[in-house]
Scaffold this active site. Structure first.
Site, short mmCIF file in Angstrom:
data_model
loop_
_atom_site.label_atom_id
_atom_site.label_comp_id
_atom_site.label_asym_id
_atom_site.label_seq_id
_atom_site.Cartn_x
_atom_site.Cartn_y
_atom_site.Cartn_z
N THR A 156 -5.52 8.26 -4.27
CA THR A 156 -5.36 8.19 -2.82
C THR A 156 -4.54 9.36 -2.29
OG1 THR A 156 -5.47 5.78 -2.92
CG2 THR A 156 -4.54 6.74 -0.93
N GLU A 179 0.82 -1.21 0.00
CA GLU A 179 0.00 0.00 0.00
C GLU A 179 0.86 1.27 0.00
OE1 GLU A 179 -4.20 0.10 0.72
OE2 GLU A 179 -2.97 -0.41 -1.01
#
Length: 291
Positions: free
Chosen positions: A168, A120
């Site tokens: 993101t 991530e």
């Protein structure tokens, strides 16, 4: 060759920024791994043309490095990138479980959570585990400095995904860095209500607990038509509505009998705002599975 299916996820759930997450029973990624001298990546499926195959720029490359497990990795994307449904987490979680099996590393799923979190970091800049935890463990998860707690839950959900891209990194830039004590108290109260709702499988409590006055309003500004979609979902029977993860997907909790009406209302509201969208009538589901 080892193949693993890992589900889409929704993080934050309104009041649980960087803490709460749920696994969704659909959609999902499938990752296949084979031993190799060096890591190579092949990506197919929805949005695959946006995903780099360079191991240094792909979440699964970071996972392979963390496990010291070079492999040829094939990713079949079912979760669209930049969706707010844990697309990168699904691939990272699937790769972590698959490579752990392929190389017989012997790590538990709990131990694989921070490994998948390294993946991530490639897309968000930080190793957050609020998406990879439910992708691996299933159910409703709570991530804290003490570790990850997973709770079995069965809440009907609708995830409505508009044809909008929100990165993101952009979604994290708009998050306020300060809040007042009143908002803090309200957020803690909502988070506690949501947790109780998950433990009781109570869609009403979960919906009430999704309310958030700190992060969600800032991220909602990035989603064309969000307020109209939220209002339409609530009018159709949703018990609560919030931004899914970083967005642009919008998540609604509801009773099972209301899912179809809620999904239709959300898609129509996005259409009225000039945005195409699709809705997944889904629910909290299990974690990654070896196929």
């Amino acid at each position: 060759m080892i193949a693993v299916r890992a589900p889409a996820t929704s993080a934050n759930l309104g009041s649980g920024f960087d803490v709460f997450g749920v696994a969704l029973d659909r959609p999902a990624d499938v990752v296949r791994v084979e031993e190799a001298d060096r890591t190579t990546i092949e990506v197919t499926g929805v949005g695959s043309h946006y995903i780099p195959e360079d191991p240094d720029k792909n979440t699964v490359g970071a996972v392979a490095d963390a496990l010291d497990a070079p492999a040829h990795i094939r990713i079949d994307k079912g979760v669209r990138p930049a969706s707010g449904l844990g697309s990168s987490a699904a691939s990272a979680a699937a790769a972590a479980l698959a490579l752990n099996e392929l190389y017989d590393r012997g790590l538990s799923r709990q131990e694989l959570v921070p490994v998948a979190g390294e993946g991530e970091a490639v897309v968000s800049g930080e190793a957050h585990v609020d998406n990879v935890a439910p992708a691996l463990l299933g159910g409703f998860t709570i991530a804290s400095e003490a570790g990850v707690t997973a709770v079995d839950a069965s809440i009907p959900l609708v995830a409505c995904l508009p044809e909008i891209a929100v990165s993101t990194r952009d979604a994290r830039r708009v998050v306020p860095t300060e809040t007042d004590i009143g908002d803090l108290v309200r957020t803690v109260g909502c988070a506690a209500t949501l947790t109780a709702g998950m433990c009781r499988n109570d869609p009403r409590l979960v919906g009430e607990g999704m309310y958030d006055t700190v992060v969600t309003p800032a991220r909602a500004e990035l989603i064309t038509g969000y307020e109209a979609v939220r209002e339409a979902a609530l009018a159709a029977g949703a018990t609560g509505v919030t931004v899914s993860g970083a967005g642009p997907a919008v998540l609604a909790a509801c009773y099972g009998a209301d899912r179809r009406a809620v999904a239709s209302a959300m898609v129509d509201a996005f259409a009225d705002a000039g945005v195409d969208a699709r809705a997944y009538q889904t629910a909290i589901g299990g974690g990654a599975t070896v196929l």
